[in-house]
Scaffold this active site. Structure first.
Site, short mmCIF file in Angstrom:
data_model
loop_
_atom_site.label_atom_id
_atom_site.label_comp_id
_atom_site.label_asym_id
_atom_site.label_seq_id
_atom_site.Cartn_x
_atom_site.Cartn_y
_atom_site.Cartn_z
N THR A 20 0.81 -1.23 0.00
CA THR A 20 0.00 0.00 0.00
C THR A 20 0.84 1.28 0.00
O THR A 20 0.38 2.32 0.47
CB THR A 20 -0.95 0.01 1.22
OG1 THR A 20 -0.15 -0.04 2.40
CG2 THR A 20 -1.91 -1.16 1.21
N ASP A 56 0.62 -4.96 3.81
CA ASP A 56 1.81 -4.23 4.26
C ASP A 56 1.60 -2.74 4.05
O ASP A 56 1.19 -2.30 2.97
CB ASP A 56 3.04 -4.69 3.45
CG ASP A 56 4.30 -3.96 3.91
OD1 ASP A 56 4.76 -4.25 5.02
OD2 ASP A 56 4.81 -3.10 3.16
N TYR A 61 4.19 6.28 4.43
CA TYR A 61 3.53 6.33 3.12
C TYR A 61 2.43 7.40 3.12
O TYR A 61 1.35 7.21 3.70
CB TYR A 61 2.92 4.97 2.75
CG TYR A 61 3.93 3.84 2.59
CD1 TYR A 61 5.27 4.08 2.32
CD2 TYR A 61 3.52 2.50 2.70
CE1 TYR A 61 6.17 3.03 2.17
CE2 TYR A 61 4.42 1.46 2.55
CZ TYR A 61 5.75 1.74 2.29
OH TYR A 61 6.64 0.70 2.14
N ARG A 234 8.64 8.00 -9.30
CA ARG A 234 9.26 7.19 -10.35
C ARG A 234 9.83 8.06 -11.46
O ARG A 234 10.70 7.63 -12.21
CB ARG A 234 8.25 6.17 -10.91
CG ARG A 234 7.85 5.10 -9.90
CD ARG A 234 6.76 4.20 -10.40
NE ARG A 234 5.49 4.90 -10.56
CZ ARG A 234 4.35 4.34 -10.94
NH1 ARG A 234 4.33 3.03 -11.20
NH2 ARG A 234 3.25 5.02 -11.03
N GLY A 286 1.99 -4.46 -4.93
CA GLY A 286 1.31 -3.18 -4.81
C GLY A 286 0.13 -3.08 -5.76
O GLY A 286 0.19 -3.57 -6.88
N ALA A 287 -0.95 -2.44 -5.29
CA ALA A 287 -2.13 -2.21 -6.15
C ALA A 287 -2.80 -0.92 -5.73
O ALA A 287 -2.89 -0.62 -4.54
CB ALA A 287 -3.11 -3.37 -6.04
N1 LIG Z 1 10.31 -1.74 2.94
C1 LIG Z 1 10.54 -0.92 1.96
O1 LIG Z 1 11.51 -0.13 1.96
C2 LIG Z 1 9.61 -0.97 0.78
C3 LIG Z 1 9.99 -0.36 -0.42
C4 LIG Z 1 9.12 -0.49 -1.52
C5 LIG Z 1 7.92 -1.19 -1.38
N2 LIG Z 1 7.57 -1.75 -0.19
C6 LIG Z 1 6.29 -2.49 -0.01
O2 LIG Z 1 6.11 -3.38 -1.08
C7 LIG Z 1 4.89 -3.06 -1.77
C8 LIG Z 1 4.99 -3.40 -3.23
O3 LIG Z 1 6.04 -2.70 -3.84
P1 LIG Z 1 5.76 -1.48 -4.85
O4 LIG Z 1 4.41 -0.95 -4.59
O5 LIG Z 1 6.95 -0.61 -4.73
O6 LIG Z 1 5.90 -2.12 -6.27
P2 LIG Z 1 5.24 -3.30 -7.11
O7 LIG Z 1 4.36 -4.13 -6.28
O8 LIG Z 1 6.38 -3.93 -7.79
O9 LIG Z 1 4.39 -2.47 -8.17
C9 LIG Z 1 3.19 -1.85 -7.78
C10 LIG Z 1 2.73 -0.89 -8.85
O10 LIG Z 1 2.64 -1.51 -10.12
C11 LIG Z 1 1.49 -1.01 -10.83
N3 LIG Z 1 0.61 -2.18 -11.04
C12 LIG Z 1 0.15 -3.04 -10.11
N4 LIG Z 1 -0.63 -3.99 -10.66
C13 LIG Z 1 -0.66 -3.72 -11.97
C14 LIG Z 1 -1.31 -4.34 -13.07
N5 LIG Z 1 -2.07 -5.41 -12.88
N6 LIG Z 1 -1.13 -3.82 -14.29
C15 LIG Z 1 -0.35 -2.72 -14.47
N7 LIG Z 1 0.28 -2.08 -13.47
C16 LIG Z 1 0.12 -2.58 -12.23
C17 LIG Z 1 0.84 0.03 -9.93
O11 LIG Z 1 1.37 1.32 -10.23
P3 LIG Z 1 0.81 2.25 -11.42
O12 LIG Z 1 -0.61 1.86 -11.68
O13 LIG Z 1 0.97 3.63 -10.92
O14 LIG Z 1 1.76 1.98 -12.54
C18 LIG Z 1 1.32 -0.39 -8.56
O15 LIG Z 1 1.34 0.66 -7.63
C19 LIG Z 1 4.68 -1.56 -1.45
O16 LIG Z 1 3.36 -1.14 -1.71
C20 LIG Z 1 5.09 -1.55 0.00
O17 LIG Z 1 4.06 -2.08 0.80
C21 LIG Z 1 8.41 -1.65 0.88
#
Ligand SMILES: NC(=O)c1ccc[n+]([C@@H]2O[C@H](COP(=O)([O-])OP(=O)(O)OC[C@H]3O[C@@H](n4cnc5c(N)ncnc54)[C@H](OP(=O)(O)O)[C@@H]3O)[C@@H](O)[C@H]2O)c1
Length: 334
Positions: A20, A56, A61, A234, A286-287
């Protein structure tokens, strides 16, 4: 949906967790552009309806906005459908909008109380230190998490972005439930050292950014990258800019051929690739709207055979070679 036990805890997490970060919106330094609040809540509720059993989030955030939206989704779901909640402390806002690391006891205690209020829960199931920053205060933060566990405000304690040496230090004071590292086809540093370390020491691994923030979905085009506005962090990430962008999109194009043969999407393939490693308890996906999680959740069902893995490995080697010829990219953190 498949579940895997999180390290030495009693938590069985679904192999897809809901991330999230993006729903925190665009009003801060590491934002993701405009976010519709109702869509965000709908996405969380939909994810849980489809079988995801954990979420998560983090205090940082959107300066608490993500936790608030998670709290509102929990209210809609009701106690009977309440998923496991993981959140994080240690990144705080300065008055000028900068995000800094703060791990002293008072700060962590305040952050925990604020997260409990925003999430509107009595107890956080997994409380994590977001970054080992500042390094001098890591042990103080860990001792504070142990204290919070004794008080019953958190159930399990873990960390994110820590290395093996840091994990070893903390584990001596209290078992580390989980590590949250970045892990994807475009960020695979943890593969040779941290994943085996966690398996040997029974530390759960919840892998973040498995689709590399949307790059590994097949939906991210050169045009989309160029159109990212300043409220989407990004737009400043080197992976989304040339010369890296061209190399990354070439990999995605090649992955889409493999995905097509599997009857899957690139996003599902990218998630399945992360989950192929038994050390990984769950991929945090992420979603920002329901349709995204409806697609990506199926990544948890795909099994990659040796032929697929060999083909993907060839693509990774080609990408690595292309990147090796580039100057080192600057690193960012949230
Ligand atoms: N601990 C840390 O330091 C840390 C760092 C990063 C992340 N995280 C956690 O990990 C989670 C996931 O990582 P993330 O959000 O960075 O990246 P991710 O899960 O790799 O990508 C999520 C992004 O991809 C796009 N997306 C998702 N499903 C899609 C689909 N079906 N088709 C097209 N685009 C899609 C969306 O962005 P758009 O629609 O805007 O393109 C979404 O926000 C985070 O939300 C957070 O909870 C933790």
């Amino acid at each position: 949906m498949e579940t895997r036990r999180l390290g030495r805890t009693d938590l069985d997490l679904t192999t897809i967790g809901l991330g999230t970060w993006a729903i925190g919106g665009g009003d801060w330094l590491f934002g993701w552009g405009h976010q519709d609040e109702q869509e965000a809540i709908d996405a969380i509720v939909r994810g849980v309806e489809l079988g995801i059993n954990w979420i998560d989030t983090a205090a940082v955030y959107g300066e608490g906005r993500s936790e608030e939206l998670v709290g509102r989704a929990l209210k809609r779901l009701g106690p009977a459908r309440r998923p496991v909640i993981a959140t994080k402390c240690g990144r705080v806002f300065e008055s000028d909008g900068r995000v800094v690391g703060r791990l002293n006891r008072d700060s962590v205690l305040n952050e925990c109380d604020a997260s409990l209020t925003r999430l509107a829960v009595d107890c956080i199931d997994l409380y994590q230190i977001h970054w080992p920053d500042p390094a001098r205060d890591i042990l103080e933060a860990w001792e504070t998490l142990i204290e919070l566990k004794r008080q019953g405000k958190v159930r399990h304690i873990g960390v994110s972005n820590f290395n093996a040496r840091q994990l070893q230090h903390l584990d001596k004071l209290h078992p580390v439930a989980s590590l949250q590292p970045p892990y994807s086809l475009l960020a695979d540093d943890v593969e040779s050292t941290l994943l085996p370390y966690c398996a040997e020491n029974e530390i759960g691994v919840v892998a973040y950014s498995p689709m590399c923030k949307g790059l590994l979905t097949g939906q991210f085009t050169r045009r989309r990258a160029a159109e990212l506005d300043a409220t989407d962090h990004r737009s400043r990430d080197p992976k989304f800019q040339d010369p890296q962008l061209s190399i990354n999109l070439a990999l995605v194009e090649a992955l889409s051929q493999i995905a097509k043969r599997l009857g899957a999407t690139v996003a599902q393939l990218a998630i399945a690739w992360v989950l192929r490693r038994p050390e990984v308890t769950s991929a945090i996906v992420g979603a920002r709207r329901p349709s995204q999680i409806e697609e990506t959740i199926q990544g948890g069902e795909i099994v990659l055979d040796d032929n697929h893995l060999e083909a993907i490995e060839g693509l990774r080697v080609s990408r690595r070679d292309a990147l090796a010829a580039l100057p080192a990219a600057p690193q960012g953190r949230v």
